[in-house]
Every structure is written in C-alpha cells, then in structure tokens.
Design a protein around this motif. Structure first.
Motif, PDB file in Angstrom:
ATOM      1  N   GLY A 140     -10.143   3.476  -2.796  1.00 33.26           N
ATOM      2  CA  GLY A 140     -10.276   3.416  -4.250  1.00 33.26           C
ATOM      3  C   GLY A 140      -8.963   3.238  -4.973  1.00 33.26           C
ATOM      4  O   GLY A 140      -8.899   2.577  -6.024  1.00 33.26           O
ATOM      5  N   GLY A 141      -7.887   3.826  -4.435  1.00 29.31           N
ATOM      6  CA  GLY A 141      -6.585   3.729  -5.086  1.00 29.31           C
ATOM      7  C   GLY A 141      -5.991   2.334  -5.079  1.00 29.31           C
ATOM      8  O   GLY A 141      -5.043   2.066  -5.819  1.00 29.31           O
ATOM      9  N   SER A 142      -6.545   1.430  -4.260  1.00 32.96           N
ATOM     10  CA  SER A 142      -6.038   0.057  -4.241  1.00 32.96           C
ATOM     11  C   SER A 142      -6.374  -0.682  -5.529  1.00 32.96           C
ATOM     12  O   SER A 142      -5.839  -1.767  -5.788  1.00 32.96           O
ATOM     13  CB  SER A 142      -6.602  -0.711  -3.039  1.00 32.96           C
ATOM     14  N   LYS A 143      -7.251  -0.088  -6.369  1.00 30.02           N
ATOM     15  CA  LYS A 143      -7.573  -0.673  -7.676  1.00 30.02           C
ATOM     16  C   LYS A 143      -6.744  -0.044  -8.804  1.00 30.02           C
ATOM     17  O   LYS A 143      -6.883  -0.448  -9.961  1.00 30.02           O
ATOM     18  CB  LYS A 143      -9.066  -0.489  -7.973  1.00 30.02           C
ATOM     19  N   ASN A 144      -5.920   0.956  -8.462  1.00 29.24           N
ATOM     20  CA  ASN A 144      -5.076   1.609  -9.457  1.00 29.24           C
ATOM     21  C   ASN A 144      -3.810   0.772  -9.639  1.00 29.24           C
ATOM     22  O   ASN A 144      -2.927   0.751  -8.784  1.00 29.24           O
ATOM     23  CB  ASN A 144      -4.724   3.026  -8.989  1.00 29.24           C
ATOM     24  N   LEU A 145      -3.736   0.057 -10.752  1.00 25.03           N
ATOM     25  CA  LEU A 145      -2.649  -0.901 -10.942  1.00 25.03           C
ATOM     26  C   LEU A 145      -1.295  -0.226 -11.064  1.00 25.03           C
ATOM     27  O   LEU A 145      -0.268  -0.817 -10.705  1.00 25.03           O
ATOM     28  CB  LEU A 145      -2.926  -1.763 -12.179  1.00 25.03           C
ATOM     29  N   TYR A 146      -1.265   1.015 -11.563  1.00 28.38           N
ATOM     30  CA  TYR A 146       0.014   1.727 -11.609  1.00 28.38           C
ATOM     31  C   TYR A 146       0.541   1.922 -10.183  1.00 28.38           C
ATOM     32  O   TYR A 146       1.697   1.615  -9.884  1.00 28.38           O
ATOM     33  CB  TYR A 146      -0.135   3.080 -12.295  1.00 28.38           C
ATOM     34  N   ILE A 147      -0.312   2.421  -9.302  1.00 25.83           N
ATOM     35  CA  ILE A 147       0.117   2.694  -7.922  1.00 25.83           C
ATOM     36  C   ILE A 147       0.496   1.407  -7.209  1.00 25.83           C
ATOM     37  O   ILE A 147       1.561   1.323  -6.557  1.00 25.83           O
ATOM     38  CB  ILE A 147      -0.998   3.438  -7.158  1.00 25.83           C
ATOM     39  N   THR A 148      -0.328   0.372  -7.315  1.00 26.45           N
ATOM     40  CA  THR A 148      -0.039  -0.862  -6.578  1.00 26.45           C
ATOM     41  C   THR A 148       1.233  -1.540  -7.092  1.00 26.45           C
ATOM     42  O   THR A 148       2.048  -2.026  -6.297  1.00 26.45           O
ATOM     43  CB  THR A 148      -1.226  -1.832  -6.654  1.00 26.45           C
ATOM     44  N   ASN A 149       1.415  -1.560  -8.413  1.00 29.65           N
ATOM     45  CA  ASN A 149       2.621  -2.199  -8.963  1.00 29.65           C
ATOM     46  C   ASN A 149       3.886  -1.423  -8.608  1.00 29.65           C
ATOM     47  O   ASN A 149       4.926  -2.021  -8.294  1.00 29.65           O
ATOM     48  CB  ASN A 149       2.498  -2.338 -10.482  1.00 29.65           C
ATOM     49  N   ARG A 150       3.804  -0.103  -8.643  1.00 25.60           N
ATOM     50  CA  ARG A 150       4.971   0.707  -8.296  1.00 25.60           C
ATOM     51  C   ARG A 150       5.323   0.569  -6.812  1.00 25.60           C
ATOM     52  O   ARG A 150       6.501   0.515  -6.444  1.00 25.60           O
ATOM     53  CB  ARG A 150       4.722   2.173  -8.652  1.00 25.60           C
TER      54      ARG A 150
END
Length: 387
Positions: free
Chosen positions: A310-320
């Motif tokens: 699910g976290g792969s859709k969190n743009l903050y996490i992926t961009n960071r």
C-alpha cells in the motif's frame, strides 16, 4: 499449470488480499500469471478486534478460538468469491498475524514465536479446496525468524540478469529483499532480507487518531506532502535499538504499534507540530529507516528499488526514497510486470505451490534458519465434515 489462490492480511489489517494465479515451472523457470486480484475488507467489528488483540488486549482461550474461526470464515469467503473466476485447486493462506516475537539473541536456545489466525483446516472445509497455512512455523522450528518469507519468491520472479535489486514491501511493516544480479554465480546464496521497520503502521494509526477515525490512512501521501517533517525527531527515533540491529531481524506491531505512536506523539509536543507535520515526520521515519538500513547492511546500494504494498502509492514516501537513493531507480513492481498491490498474496500462492511439490520455501540467509525447510501445513478435504 496449477491454479492457486493466495490469501493474506497484513499488519495494517485493512482487508484480505486475494490473488488467483496460474503457476508453471518450479524455481528458475517459475512463471506466474495473475488472473484476478481483489481486496476484501473485514467486517468493521472484526477488524477492530484484530487490531485490539494485536495491540495487547487479553483474550480467554474460548474468545481466541472464536476469533480464529471468524478470521478463517472471512478468508474462506474471500477465496470462494475469487474462485468464481474459476478453477483453483489449491489455496495458500498466510492468515492474520496477531503476535510476532523475534529471536532474542541474548537468550540461549530460544526460538522465535509467531501466531497467525485464520485456521487453514476450516478454510479448506468451507471452500472445498485443499489449503496450506501456517507458513512461518517450519522456518521457526529451524531456528529462523519466520519472516520475511517472500524473498525466495522475489528472487525467482524479480531478480535481473545484470542489475542488483531491492524489493521493498511497504505494508504495515516494511521489509526488503536484496537480490544480486543473476549473472553472479553465487547470486542465490548472497540474497539477504529483513524487516526495515514501520512502513504504514504508525502513519495509519496517527491518521485515525488525528481525524477521529474519519481517515484510515494518508491517501497518496497528501497529508505528508502538505507538511514539513521534523528532522531532529527522525534522527532521535532512528536511535531505537531495532534500527541498529544486524539482520536477520523481524518486527511487528508489538514494537511499532499504538504504544510506540504514543511515545512519538509525546516527543512531538516539544516541537509544536501541526497535524500534517506529524504525519510528514512519521512518513519521514519510514523513509529514513529504509535508507539507513540500505546504507548500513547492504554490500552496496542497488541499481534499482522495486516498491510494492500500500505504501507504494504514498507519493511522499516514493519521492523521498528516489531523492535519497539517487543512484538507484525507484519504481514499483507494476512496472516490471508484477502487481504491487497483490505481490504478497501472489507470493503465498507460490509458497503453497512449492509446498505441494516438496520444494523448500525459506532462505536461511534471510531468516537465520539453520537449513532450508518445507513451509506450511497441508489441510486436505474430507467429505461430510461441514455441510
């Protein structure tokens, strides 16, 4: 070709992921085709009870038995629903983890302990499909952590001939599988994997608290992106013993759950953070723990990082992650042909398939087990048990 249903509910307890897959080959020639993937939410009352038990609520043995059966019934219903698309001859069910105790290196002759509810024997009888469950027990019996169990599947589905790869799952808890390039003659022996720490667990709990239950998670990372993380707090939290512990290692809500979040909120008081700043800081902890883990425990940074969960859709996490891992291409497993949403369910379909063929499912270099083991208990079908 064998058609298998894979079932799992992760530490986020946001529903049962079900994958209907066709599988051919064995290991190096393993091929998987996802036919259908669906997520089936738990009934609200059951979800709340699972979260409470995972958070330390005490149960009588009778109450535990009822909960075990209710989870099994929910898993069986998910399997029956996806089976409408046709023809599965086997189910692989990871079940619902409600307690996980890693190995204690300071205690001689100790074993890890891990409890997954949703008994496979009941799933088998309710669905009429042979079911394999209790996957962690075999690895634990051989002295392993019992987790993570997916890296061997990752190795045969996601490794690259020339590029080193990290497969980073972002469920409630984060875990990584490091896959050397297959051109390396010892690539399989050099695979490593471990739990990196919290992924969505703290963020989800914080969102529920800050919105009085109106939002269960930070959709697309919008709150985190709107906020500013407190770097001093993230640096402080990274001093927690788990992050410095060498692999093999595993963790769960027992460490990174509601009590840990309360401590985080208490630490935040001194910095007067807004609600979005609090979510940004927790999301930054997820990112920082992954990056710290790679720099500390990998032989070198990978050529690519494949995100799933699910976290792969969190743009903050992926961009960071892409910003901090500049030399690595950060993409999702979708972009290399394996569903990021249902990869874990697919993996337990494969583990069940291997168990049925008598192929070991664990990697001792990942879990710390003394040897390769067959994973899972087989539950066959018997007539006239449940009508």
């Amino acid at each position: 070709m064998t058609r298998v249903i894979g079932l799992i509910s992760g530490t986020s307890v946001d529903g049962i992921d079900a994958a209907l897959v066709d599988i051919t080959g064995t290991e190096l020639d393993l091929k998987v085709e996802l036919l259908v993937g669906e997520t089936y939410p738990y009934p609200e009352k059951l979800s709340a009870q699972i979260l409470a038990v995972g958070g330390g609520k005490e149960l009588s043995m009778a109450e535990l038995a009822v909960l075990d059966d209710e989870i099994a019934c929910s898993f069986a219903q998910a399997a029956l629903d996806i089976q409408k698309h046709g023809g599965a001859s086997l189910i692989g069910s990871h079940g619902q983890t409600v307690y996980h105790r890693p190995l204690d290196p300071t205690t001689p002759h100790s074993l890890a302990y891990s409890l997954q509810l949703g008994r496979g024997d009941l799933i088998a009888q309710l669905t009429g499909i042979p079911t394999i469950s209790n996957f962690r027990a075999g690895d634990i019996a051989a002295g392993g952590e019992g987790a993570p169990l997916v890296p061997k599947v990752d190795a045969y589905l996601l490794s690259h001939p020339e590029k080193s790869t990290c497969v980073q799952n972002l469920g409630g808890i984060g875990n990584v599988a490091y896959l050397p390039p297959r051109s390396n003659p010892h690539w399989l022996a050099e695979i490593r994997g471990w739990d990196t720490g919290p992924a969505n667990s703290l963020i989800d709990l914080a969102m529920q608290h800050l919105t009085d239950g109106a939002q269960a998670y930070d959709r697309h990372g919008l709150w985190a992106t709107s906020g500013k993380p407190c770097d001093k707090l993230v640096e402080q939290w990274l001093g927690q013993n788990f992050f410095g512990q060498s692999p093999p290692k595993s963790t769960g809500r027992e460490l990174f759950g509601a009590l840990y979040l309360q401590e985080c909120f208490a630490d935040m008081e001194a910095y007067k953070l807004s609600a979005v700043d609090k979510i940004a800081t927790l999301a930054e902890l997820t990112v920082a723990s992954i990056v710290h883990s790679y720099h500390t425990f990998l032989p070198q940074l990978p050529n690519r990082v494949l995100l799933c969960g699910g976290g792969s859709k969190n743009l903050y996490i992926t961009n960071r992650l892409q910003t901090l891992l500049q030399s690595s291409a950060v993409i999702t497993t979708d972009e290399v042909g394996l569903s990021a949403d249902f990869k874990e369910a697919i993996a337990f379909a494969v583990l069940a398939y291997w168990r049925n063929l008598g192929i070991a499912g664990n990697l001792p270099t990942v879990t710390g087990a003394r040897q390769k083991m067959l994973l899972g208990d087989i539950h066959q079908i018997f007539d006239n048990i449940i009508s």
